[in-house]
Design an enzyme around this catalytic site. Structure first.
Site, short mmCIF file in Angstrom:
data_model
loop_
_atom_site.label_atom_id
_atom_site.label_comp_id
_atom_site.label_asym_id
_atom_site.label_seq_id
_atom_site.Cartn_x
_atom_site.Cartn_y
_atom_site.Cartn_z
N TRP A 15 -6.78 5.95 -5.55
CA TRP A 15 -6.00 4.74 -5.26
C TRP A 15 -6.74 3.43 -5.50
CZ3 TRP A 15 -7.07 1.10 -1.43
CH2 TRP A 15 -8.03 1.46 -0.46
N TYR B 3 0.96 0.16 -6.81
CA TYR B 3 1.12 -0.37 -5.44
C TYR B 3 2.23 -1.40 -5.42
CZ TYR B 3 -2.57 1.99 -2.87
OH TYR B 3 -3.32 2.94 -2.21
N TRP C 231 3.07 0.11 0.85
CA TRP C 231 2.57 -0.19 2.20
C TRP C 231 3.43 -1.31 2.75
CZ3 TRP C 231 -0.54 3.50 3.67
CH2 TRP C 231 -1.24 4.22 2.70
N THR C 232 3.70 -1.24 4.06
CA THR C 232 4.74 -2.13 4.59
C THR C 232 4.23 -3.16 5.60
OG1 THR C 232 5.28 -0.49 6.29
CG2 THR C 232 6.54 -0.38 4.25
N GLU C 233 2.97 -3.56 5.46
CA GLU C 233 2.48 -4.60 6.37
C GLU C 233 3.41 -5.82 6.35
OE1 GLU C 233 0.42 -2.92 4.37
OE2 GLU C 233 -1.52 -2.55 5.33
N ASP D 199 3.50 -3.01 -2.90
CA ASP D 199 3.46 -4.14 -1.96
C ASP D 199 2.86 -5.37 -2.65
OD1 ASP D 199 1.13 -2.57 -2.02
OD2 ASP D 199 0.45 -3.27 -0.05
N ARG E 294 3.54 0.76 9.64
CA ARG E 294 3.42 -0.70 9.81
C ARG E 294 4.77 -1.29 10.14
NH1 ARG E 294 -0.76 0.46 6.23
NH2 ARG E 294 -2.72 0.17 7.34
N ASP F 283 -8.71 7.78 4.51
CA ASP F 283 -9.12 6.54 3.86
C ASP F 283 -9.71 5.55 4.86
OD1 ASP F 283 -6.47 6.47 4.93
OD2 ASP F 283 -6.22 4.49 4.05
N GLU F 284 -10.52 4.67 4.35
CA GLU F 284 -10.99 3.47 5.06
C GLU F 284 -11.45 3.76 6.50
OE1 GLU F 284 -8.32 0.08 2.81
OE2 GLU F 284 -7.41 1.04 4.54
#
Ligand SMILES: [Zn+2]
Length: 493
Positions: free
Chosen positions: A357, A383, A432-434, A385, A135, A290-291
């Site tokens: 997770w 998490y 996570w780096t959004e 973030d 990201r 995932d997802e």
């Protein structure tokens, strides 16, 4: 000035502080057992004093001791003006040095130390931290600093999220378009630079070597079959409908997915995994999993044909087929398979280690069925973030997780049978780096939450006291200050 209390984080398994008369301040002369010779350059750099080959003359002794059980264990005695650190393996010696550095003050070759006897070994074998570099790209320099930080926390796994919808960040020689196209995100932001770069294979080797010197295993993650927009933007034939699209510029769960019906997709994956397996000497490859939204699979004739040919009832079973097939490829190249908890859907291959997770429930279920599990639940635990506090001025999203929340998390969750406890290999903090564009912001989000989690990873959760931890954290922040870390300084709970 050193702290006369036991101020080590993560807390050692057992220790005894000695009396004032055992504290000392003297010129250091270091002897290192020849079995640890390969570690010497790193060790001496860590411990800036004169060395000697004469054991009798030394007052700091790093010794091999075969009777110490466990590769990561050590004993450390600071007593009668002598420091004796023993281990049976260089990893144990390295961890002993991390403790010693926190206990002592070393100035111009002089060593000040409190008298103490420590016997230490880790509670969990998997002590991990994940950083998403898809990201937002993080420079090699910033990742090396991050590895330095993992090392002082005695963390031994760096999980490197290298591909996602918003960027393919690892050079694959056979498919240069993956980084030529897949690493470039067209963004109308000042930080376009951080979103448009990739790691060359030389960069990867350099990171892996740096990590190994710090006894950290690097785990590459290629996120498939979902989270694949950047790959499909580079090679449209990877999708069900040869779709022409751009690297994703927005966040969220995208429906772009690798086609499970085309043989060419599995050939491509074999080529990619082959290069990755050669680049990363560690034991594992993480395949994401995932997802994965399955809209395309529902209407793709090739995916439907695959389901018919393989006798699969639905697209969840098709995902299971996909994961199992790629797992075999990973195994073929000598690596073990890791996956996010969704890999359990539609039936799990026997030897996949599951990253729980979305909570601890899937982890509990998987462990009870005999699968190895890494616990990293998102809500109020692992998490980073998420926001530190419920405060509109704090950065972060999707949840609130205070330092105390992280510290309080128990990976041996309720419902795990006695027999299954051994399958909880450990704990991991995920970032996570959004919304994290800069390494400095990464540091702010990660520390000291990872510091709190490292205590659980190394020491466990029994007989702990929050107030006592907070005292040690005060000293530990000096270490973070010395390393120039932009850690979070607000309320801890
Ligand atoms: Zn398809």
């Amino acid at each position: 000035m050193y702290n006369k209390n036991m101020n080590i984080i993560p807390r050692p398994k057992s220790y005894k502080l000695l009396g004032e008369e055992d504290n000392f301040n003297l010129e250091g002369l270091l002897f290192i057992d020849r079995l640890f010779e390969t570690e010497k350059s790193c060790l001496v750099e860590h411990f800036n004093v004169q060395t000697t080959t004469d054991l009798e003359k030394a007052n700091i002794k790093f010794l091999y001791n075969k009777d110490i059980k466990g590769d990561e264990s050590y004993t450390l005695n600071i007593y009668k003006e002598t420091i004796t650190l023993c281990a049976n393996n260089s990893a144990g010696l390295f961890y002993g040095i991390q403790s010693l550095k926190q206990l002592c003050c070393i100035n111009d070759g002089r060593v000040e130390a409190p008298g103490i006897i420590i016997t230490d070994s880790p509670r969990f074998t998997w002590r991990g931290a994940m950083v998403d570099t898809s990201r937002h790209f993080m420079s090699v320099k910033s990742l090396k600093k991050f590895l330095d930080l993992l090392a002082i926390h005695k963390i031994n796994k760096f999980h490197w999220h290298l591909t996602d919808d918003q960027g393919w960040r690892i050079e694959i020689k056979k498919y240069p378009e993956l980084t030529k196209i897949g690493s470039k995100r067209v963004l109308n932001t000042v930080k376009e630079y951080y979103s448009s770069d990739f790691y060359s294979q030389e960069d990867i080797k350099s990171i892996v070597k740096y990590a190994m010197e710090r006894h950290i295993e690097v785990i590459p993650e290629i996120d498939i079959p979902g989270h694949s927009t950047a790959a499909i933007a580079s090679i449209k034939e990877l999708s069900c409908i040869n779709e022409e699209l751009n690297v994703a510029t927005t966040w969220g769960v995208h429906n772009k997915i690798l086609c499970a019906g085309k043989e060419s997709v599995f050939t491509w994956l074999d080529d990619v995994i082959k290069e990755i397996a050669e680049l990363f000497p560690g034991r594992y490859i993480h395949l994401g999993g995932d997802e994965a939204l399955k809209d395309y699979w529902e209407s793709c004739p090739l995916c439907q044909k695959r389901m018919e040919d393989e006798g699969l009832e639905n697209t969840k079973e098709l995902q299971s087929y996909f994961i199992k097939r790629v797992s075999k490829t990973i195994n073929k190249y000598g690596k073990k398979v890791l996956g996010w908890e969704e890999v359990i859907e539609g039936g799990l291959a026997d030897d996949i280690t599951v990253f729980s997770w979305q909570g601890v429930e899937v982890g509990v279920e998987a462990a009870n069925k005999g699968h190895d599990v890494i616990m990293c639940p998102n809500q109020s635990a692992c998490y980073f973030d998420h926001k530190h506090l419920d405060d509109e001025d704090e950065p972060g999203w999707l949840g609130v997780c205070s330092v105390k929340d992280t510290w309080s998390f128990n990976p041996i969750a309720e419902g795990i049978t006695e027999e299954a406890k051994k399958h909880i290999l450990g704990v991991q903090g995920n970032t996570w780096t959004e919304l994290i564009m800069y390494p400095k912001t990464l540091e702010y989000m990660v520390f000291p939450r990872l510091t709190a989690l490292s205590e659980t990873m190394w020491y466990g959760v029994e007989d702990r006291d929050w107030e006592e931890f907070k005292n040690r954290l005060k000293s530990f922040k000096l270490t973070l200050d010395n390393m120039g870390v932009n850690y979070y300084r607000g309320d801890l709970e």
